[in-house]
Design a protein around this motif. Structure first.
Motif, PDB file in Angstrom:
ATOM      1  N   GLU A   1       0.843  -1.213   0.000  1.00  0.00           N
ATOM      2  CA  GLU A   1       0.000   0.000   0.000  1.00  0.00           C
ATOM      3  C   GLU A   1       0.867   1.247   0.000  1.00  0.00           C
ATOM      4  O   GLU A   1       0.575   2.227  -0.672  1.00  0.00           O
ATOM      5  CB  GLU A   1      -0.942  -0.020   1.201  1.00  0.00           C
TER       6      GLU A   1
ATOM      7  N   ILE B   1       2.170   1.798  -3.407  1.00  0.00           N
ATOM      8  CA  ILE B   1       1.101   2.281  -4.303  1.00  0.00           C
ATOM      9  C   ILE B   1       0.832   3.758  -4.036  1.00  0.00           C
ATOM     10  O   ILE B   1       0.734   4.574  -4.963  1.00  0.00           O
ATOM     11  CB  ILE B   1      -0.186   1.445  -4.102  1.00  0.00           C
ATOM     12  N   ASP B   2       0.752   4.121  -2.752  1.00  0.00           N
ATOM     13  CA  ASP B   2       0.485   5.527  -2.394  1.00  0.00           C
ATOM     14  C   ASP B   2       1.550   6.441  -2.978  1.00  0.00           C
ATOM     15  O   ASP B   2       1.245   7.510  -3.517  1.00  0.00           O
ATOM     16  CB  ASP B   2       0.446   5.686  -0.864  1.00  0.00           C
TER      17      ASP B   2
ATOM     18  N   LEU C   1       1.053   6.826  -6.741  1.00  0.00           N
ATOM     19  CA  LEU C   1      -0.107   7.659  -7.067  1.00  0.00           C
ATOM     20  C   LEU C   1       0.195   9.132  -6.783  1.00  0.00           C
ATOM     21  O   LEU C   1      -0.158  10.013  -7.564  1.00  0.00           O
ATOM     22  CB  LEU C   1      -1.337   7.203  -6.274  1.00  0.00           C
TER      23      LEU C   1
ATOM     24  N   PHE D   1       0.028   2.319 -13.997  1.00  0.00           N
ATOM     25  CA  PHE D   1       0.310   2.350 -12.547  1.00  0.00           C
ATOM     26  C   PHE D   1       0.932   1.025 -12.078  1.00  0.00           C
ATOM     27  O   PHE D   1       1.870   1.021 -11.288  1.00  0.00           O
ATOM     28  CB  PHE D   1      -0.979   2.649 -11.758  1.00  0.00           C
ATOM     29  N   VAL D   2       0.407  -0.094 -12.603  1.00  0.00           N
ATOM     30  CA  VAL D   2       0.974  -1.399 -12.215  1.00  0.00           C
ATOM     31  C   VAL D   2       2.452  -1.445 -12.577  1.00  0.00           C
ATOM     32  O   VAL D   2       3.303  -1.837 -11.775  1.00  0.00           O
ATOM     33  CB  VAL D   2       0.208  -2.582 -12.882  1.00  0.00           C
TER      34      VAL D   2
ATOM     35  N   ILE E   1       4.519   0.553 -10.180  1.00  0.00           N
ATOM     36  CA  ILE E   1       4.655  -0.097  -8.862  1.00  0.00           C
ATOM     37  C   ILE E   1       5.639  -1.264  -8.938  1.00  0.00           C
ATOM     38  O   ILE E   1       6.492  -1.433  -8.069  1.00  0.00           O
ATOM     39  CB  ILE E   1       3.272  -0.576  -8.347  1.00  0.00           C
TER      40      ILE E   1
ATOM     41  N   VAL F   1      -1.063  -6.436  -5.985  1.00  0.00           N
ATOM     42  CA  VAL F   1      -0.945  -5.074  -6.493  1.00  0.00           C
ATOM     43  C   VAL F   1      -2.225  -4.695  -7.222  1.00  0.00           C
ATOM     44  O   VAL F   1      -2.803  -3.635  -7.000  1.00  0.00           O
ATOM     45  CB  VAL F   1       0.273  -4.939  -7.436  1.00  0.00           C
ATOM     46  N   ASN F   2      -2.686  -5.602  -8.079  1.00  0.00           N
ATOM     47  CA  ASN F   2      -3.898  -5.319  -8.853  1.00  0.00           C
ATOM     48  C   ASN F   2      -5.101  -5.038  -7.952  1.00  0.00           C
ATOM     49  O   ASN F   2      -5.847  -4.100  -8.171  1.00  0.00           O
ATOM     50  CB  ASN F   2      -4.213  -6.494  -9.783  1.00  0.00           C
TER      51      ASN F   2
ATOM     52  N   LEU G   1      -4.467  -1.741  -5.753  1.00  0.00           N
ATOM     53  CA  LEU G   1      -4.451  -0.558  -6.607  1.00  0.00           C
ATOM     54  C   LEU G   1      -5.859  -0.199  -7.054  1.00  0.00           C
ATOM     55  O   LEU G   1      -6.275   0.955  -6.996  1.00  0.00           O
ATOM     56  CB  LEU G   1      -3.546  -0.821  -7.821  1.00  0.00           C
TER      57      LEU G   1
ATOM     58  N   LYS H   1      -7.803   1.493  -4.401  1.00  0.00           N
ATOM     59  CA  LYS H   1      -7.400   2.881  -4.163  1.00  0.00           C
ATOM     60  C   LYS H   1      -7.865   3.804  -5.289  1.00  0.00           C
ATOM     61  O   LYS H   1      -8.321   4.919  -5.061  1.00  0.00           O
ATOM     62  CB  LYS H   1      -5.881   2.981  -4.026  1.00  0.00           C
TER      63      LYS H   1
END
Ligand SMILES: [Zn+2]
Length: 481
Positions: free
Chosen positions: A422, A425-426, A429, A450-451, A454, A467-468, A471, A474
């Protein structure tokens, strides 16, 4: 235009890997100084008598049984008379009217179809010596180390229809010779050689055309190239209304052509007759039964079993039974990791690719079957991704170390900790606000972008499924402020 069909038969000479020669006790070792492995028998001195090497008969029987031949329990040796400076006796001891085995077959796979190629006969004979030409002096020298080396000649029926089939047939034959451990099949050292008979005929015709014999074929590539050349040459002659001469031709690998060498000899030119120095050979049924019982599971049997037991395709089973060692490797791997298709893919892809690039055989593999199985377990357990596994595999190959050690020491294990993911990912983003905005305006294809970011931020170690999921949650959540 008239279409012609090639009709091809091969005569293969395979050297048997006995320690001593066929009719004397001299060593068969390759590469010794000239004329050091000789004695009165293999030098052809008057009065010297040949004594048959029992191992030669045993090895030939192994081949005969592995290729479904009928064994002639009464066979004998014959003299094939001709003069050549590397043949001191003036004749070669071979078999003629009563060879040791007749009427077998091997199956080849061509375009995922099985074709059965008949074997006319298998017989035993001695090799001649070797002439070494020195154009500088100029002089020719004779080395008789090879004289008397045991050979097995395998004669096929004219059942082959293309250069590709001839190549497939030769590969199968060589793999059987190695599989049953009677020869090394080394074409470069001349221990596996081939002469090819080839003729053409109109497609609908069943009678045979006049054939040419091509000699000096010492690699699979040359056999196929020489046959292709010969098909083109004969087609041209026939289309112009000419006749093919029955002759022996020599393949010139440098120029890529065949040359006429001499008119083809007929059997009567050799004035064959039974060798009076050697007794007729009687082969006991019990001995044959013993040899049959000791044969390993043969390539075709293993091929069939790989398809039924491991559900492999005919192609995969064919690749994996290319040698006994490779087939053993696959089965060792599958015993530890019982997912045959995955194991087959890794062996045929990563492992054979690596061996091929390094010019190594499976016997020299730097990655043990048990270690490969461990690597596949790590992927299966979700500890590493397939992408990371490829890197680990490369390091296993380079260092010979087990995969778990490499993964642990280099921290390559997949990140499946949701807190850590997380956070990653944050961060991604937060550093791509423009893309985030466009995603929320409906450009959902940006998910892939995005994937990718990451995965890059975690050096490929993030668990892709997690991840998928995280993500998506979010991205689809309403903005927090
Ligand atoms: Zn000798």
């Amino acid at each position: 235009m008239m279409a012609f069909e090639p009709v091809i038969g091969l005569e293969v000479h395979a050297q048997l890997k006995t320690a001593t020669k066929i009719f004397c006790g001299c060593s068969t070792r390759f590469g010794a100084p000239p004329n050091t492995h000789t004695c009165p028998v293999c030098l052809g001195l008057p009065g010297a008598l040949p004594v048959l090497n029992r191992k030669v008969v045993e090895y030939t029987l192994r081949m005969a049984l592995a290729t479904h031949c009928r064994i002639n329990s009464n066979c004998r040796f014959a003299r094939k008379n001709y003069f050549y400076p590397d043949l001191p006796k003036g004749y070669q001891i071979s078999q003629y009217e009563q060879p040791i085995a007749v009427g077998g077959y091997v199956d080849i796979q061509i375009d995922s179809e099985t074709r059965r190629i008949g074997l006319t006969r298998i017989h035993m004979e001695e090799d001649a010596g070797k002439l070494v030409h020195d154009p500088e002096r100029p002089i020719s020298l004779v080395d008789l180390n090879r004289a008397g080396t045991p050979l097995m000649e395998i004669v096929s029926e004219p059942d082959l229809r293309s250069p590709e089939e001839a190549g497939a047939y030769l590969r199968i034959l060589r793999s059987i010779v190695r599989w049953i451990d009677i020869g090394d099949g080394n074409m470069e050292e001349g221990s596996f050689r081939c002469d090819a008979n080839i003729s053409l005929r109109p497609k609908s015709q069943t009678t045979l055309g006049t054939r040419a014999e091509i000699k000096n074929l010492n690699s699979f590539k040359h056999v196929e190239k020489a046959l292709r050349y010969e098909i083109a040459r004969q087609t041209e002659i026939l289309l112009e209304g000419g006749a093919i001469a029955q002759e022996t031709r020599l393949w010139d690998p440098d120029k890529g052509v065949t040359h006429s060498m001499r008119g083809k000899e007929e059997a009567h030119d050799y004035r064959y007759f039974p060798d009076p120095d050697l007794l007729p050979l009687h082969i006991h049924d019990r001995w044959v039964a013993d040899i049959r019982a000791q044969l390993p599971e043969l390539p075709e049997e293993r091929h069939a079993r790989f398809m039924s037991e491991h559900q492999l395709s005919a192609y995969d089973a064919g690749v994996l039974t290319g040698s006994r060692e490779l087939a053993d490797y696959f089965e060792t791997c599958v015993r530890a990791f019982p997912q045959p298709k995955t194991a087959a893919n890794w062996i045929m892809g990563a492992l054979l690719g690596l061996l091929n690039a390094q010019g190594k055989t499976i016997e020299e593999t730097p990655v043990a079957a048990a270690d490969l199985a461990d690597l596949l377990k790590l992927i299966d357990q979700g500890l590493i991704s397939t992408t990371i596994a490829k890197t680990v595999f490369e390091q296993m190959a380079a260092t010979g170390r087990p995969p778990s050690q490499i993964v642990e020491e280099q921290g390559l294990a997949q990140v499946s900790d949701s807190g850590a993911l997380e956070q990653a990912i944050d961060q991604v983003l937060a550093s791509h606000p423009a893309e985030l905005g466009r995603y929320r305006e409906g450009q959902t294809k940006l998910m892939g972008f995005f994937v990718g970011q990451i995965m890059r931020a975690t050096a490929g170690k993030a668990n892709p499924q997690m991840v998928n999921r995280l993500l998506k949650a979010k991205l689809d959540a309403p903005p927090s402020d």
